[in-house]
Design an enzyme around this catalytic site. Structure first.
Site, mmCIF file in Angstrom:
data_model
loop_
_atom_site.group_PDB
_atom_site.id
_atom_site.type_symbol
_atom_site.label_atom_id
_atom_site.label_comp_id
_atom_site.label_asym_id
_atom_site.label_seq_id
_atom_site.Cartn_x
_atom_site.Cartn_y
_atom_site.Cartn_z
ATOM 1 C CG ASP A 195 4.391 9.093 -9.063
ATOM 2 O OD1 ASP A 195 4.292 8.364 -8.066
ATOM 3 O OD2 ASP A 195 5.387 9.827 -9.284
ATOM 4 C CG ASN A 252 6.921 1.188 -2.376
ATOM 5 O OD1 ASN A 252 7.020 -0.009 -2.671
ATOM 6 N ND2 ASN A 252 7.047 2.147 -3.278
ATOM 7 N N GLY A 289 11.000 1.106 0.541
ATOM 8 C CA GLY A 289 11.168 2.141 -0.475
ATOM 9 C C GLY A 289 10.191 3.288 -0.346
ATOM 10 C CD GLN A 290 5.538 4.812 3.445
ATOM 11 O OE1 GLN A 290 5.716 3.822 4.140
ATOM 12 N NE2 GLN A 290 4.484 5.612 3.578
ATOM 13 C CG HIS A 292 1.605 6.404 -1.529
ATOM 14 N ND1 HIS A 292 2.273 6.855 -0.406
ATOM 15 C CD2 HIS A 292 2.555 5.907 -2.361
ATOM 16 C CE1 HIS A 292 3.574 6.643 -0.555
ATOM 17 N NE2 HIS A 292 3.780 6.059 -1.727
ATOM 18 C CG HIS A 308 3.124 3.253 -6.075
ATOM 19 N ND1 HIS A 308 3.830 4.283 -6.679
ATOM 20 C CD2 HIS A 308 3.556 3.207 -4.798
ATOM 21 C CE1 HIS A 308 4.659 4.815 -5.781
ATOM 22 N NE2 HIS A 308 4.518 4.180 -4.631
HETATM 23 P P1 5GP Z 1 6.818 5.994 -2.415
HETATM 24 O O1 5GP Z 1 8.260 5.916 -2.836
HETATM 25 O O2 5GP Z 1 6.655 6.712 -1.104
HETATM 26 O O3 5GP Z 1 6.105 4.675 -2.443
HETATM 27 O O4 5GP Z 1 6.101 6.837 -3.536
HETATM 28 C C1 5GP Z 1 5.952 8.219 -3.487
HETATM 29 C C2 5GP Z 1 5.577 8.652 -4.878
HETATM 30 O O5 5GP Z 1 5.050 9.957 -4.794
HETATM 31 C C3 5GP Z 1 6.744 8.687 -5.870
HETATM 32 O O6 5GP Z 1 6.455 7.854 -6.972
HETATM 33 C C4 5GP Z 1 6.840 10.171 -6.238
HETATM 34 O O7 5GP Z 1 7.172 10.355 -7.590
HETATM 35 C C5 5GP Z 1 5.446 10.678 -5.924
HETATM 36 N N1 5GP Z 1 5.376 12.073 -5.537
HETATM 37 C C6 5GP Z 1 6.153 12.710 -4.604
HETATM 38 N N2 5GP Z 1 5.771 13.990 -4.460
HETATM 39 C C7 5GP Z 1 4.727 14.178 -5.322
HETATM 40 C C8 5GP Z 1 3.921 15.315 -5.629
HETATM 41 O O8 5GP Z 1 4.063 16.408 -5.089
HETATM 42 N N3 5GP Z 1 2.942 15.131 -6.574
HETATM 43 C C9 5GP Z 1 2.748 13.924 -7.188
HETATM 44 N N4 5GP Z 1 1.765 13.871 -8.108
HETATM 45 N N5 5GP Z 1 3.497 12.845 -6.923
HETATM 46 C C10 5GP Z 1 4.476 12.963 -5.996
#
Ligand code: 5GP
Ligand code: ZN
Length: 114
Positions: free
Chosen positions: A32, A87, A93-94, A100, A102
Site C-alpha cells: 500500500d 472495505n 470506507g472504500q 481489494h 487489505h
Molecule cells: P480502500 O480505502 O479503498 O479500502 O483502500 C484503498 C487503499 O489503496 C488505501 O489504503 C490507499 O493507501 C491505497 N492506494 C491508493 N492509491 C494507491 C496507489 O496508487 N498505489 C498503491 N500502492 N496504493 C494505493
C-alpha cells in the site's frame, strides 16, 4: 469512472509502478502507498470488479483468500497473525473502487475498527 481510469487496473497491467509481493494469472499483491501497519499489502484480482458486491464467482473469491494466505506467508506475518479487510462502499470506507483485500500485520491491531 471507467475501467481505463482505474488505478488498480493500471497497477495490474504494469502501467503504474507498485512494489509487488505476489502475482499469478488471476491476482496481484503489492505494498500500500500509505501503510497503516508495518505490513500493509493489497491483493487484487486482475479483472476489474468495483466492489465485493459485483462478484458472483465463488471460485474467484475462494482463490483470492488462498492467495491472501500465500501472500501473508511470504510477508512473514502468517505465524504472528494478520488481518484481512475488504472495505465495501462509502460507509465501508472504500476509496478505490476496484475490489481489494487489505493484508495488515506486523503489530497488534485493535478491534473494533473506528
Ligand atoms: P480502500 O480505502 O479503498 O479500502 O483502500 C484503498 C487503499 O489503496 C488505501 O489504503 C490507499 O493507501 C491505497 N492506494 C491508493 N492509491 C494507491 C496507489 O496508487 N498505489 C498503491 N500502492 N496504493 C494505493
Ligand atoms: Zn480496476
Amino acid at each position: 469512472m471507467s475501467v481505463s481510469d482505474c488505478v488498480f487496473c493500471k497497477i495490474a497491467s504494469g502501467q503504474i509502478p507498485a512494489r509487488l509481493v505476489f502475482e499469478d494469472e488471476e491476482f496481484v499483491a503489492f505494498h500500500d502507498l500509505k501503510p497503516q501497519a508495518p505490513v500493509h499489502v493489497l491483493l487484487i484480482p486482475k479483472a476489474h470488479f468495483s466492489t465485493l458486491l459485483e462478484v458472483q464467482d465463488a471460485g474467484l473469491l475462494g482463490r483470492a483468500l488462498l492467495a491472501v494466505s500465500e501472500t501473508a506467508r511470504r510477508l512473514n506475518v502468517a505465524e504472528e497473525g494478520f488481518r484481512t479487510v475488504i472495505n465495501c462502499g462509502d460507509n465501508g470506507g472504500q476509496t478505490v473502487y476496484h475490489l481489494h483485500f487489505h493484508i495488515l500485520g506486523g503489530r497488534f491491531l485493535q478491534w473494533p475498527p473506528g
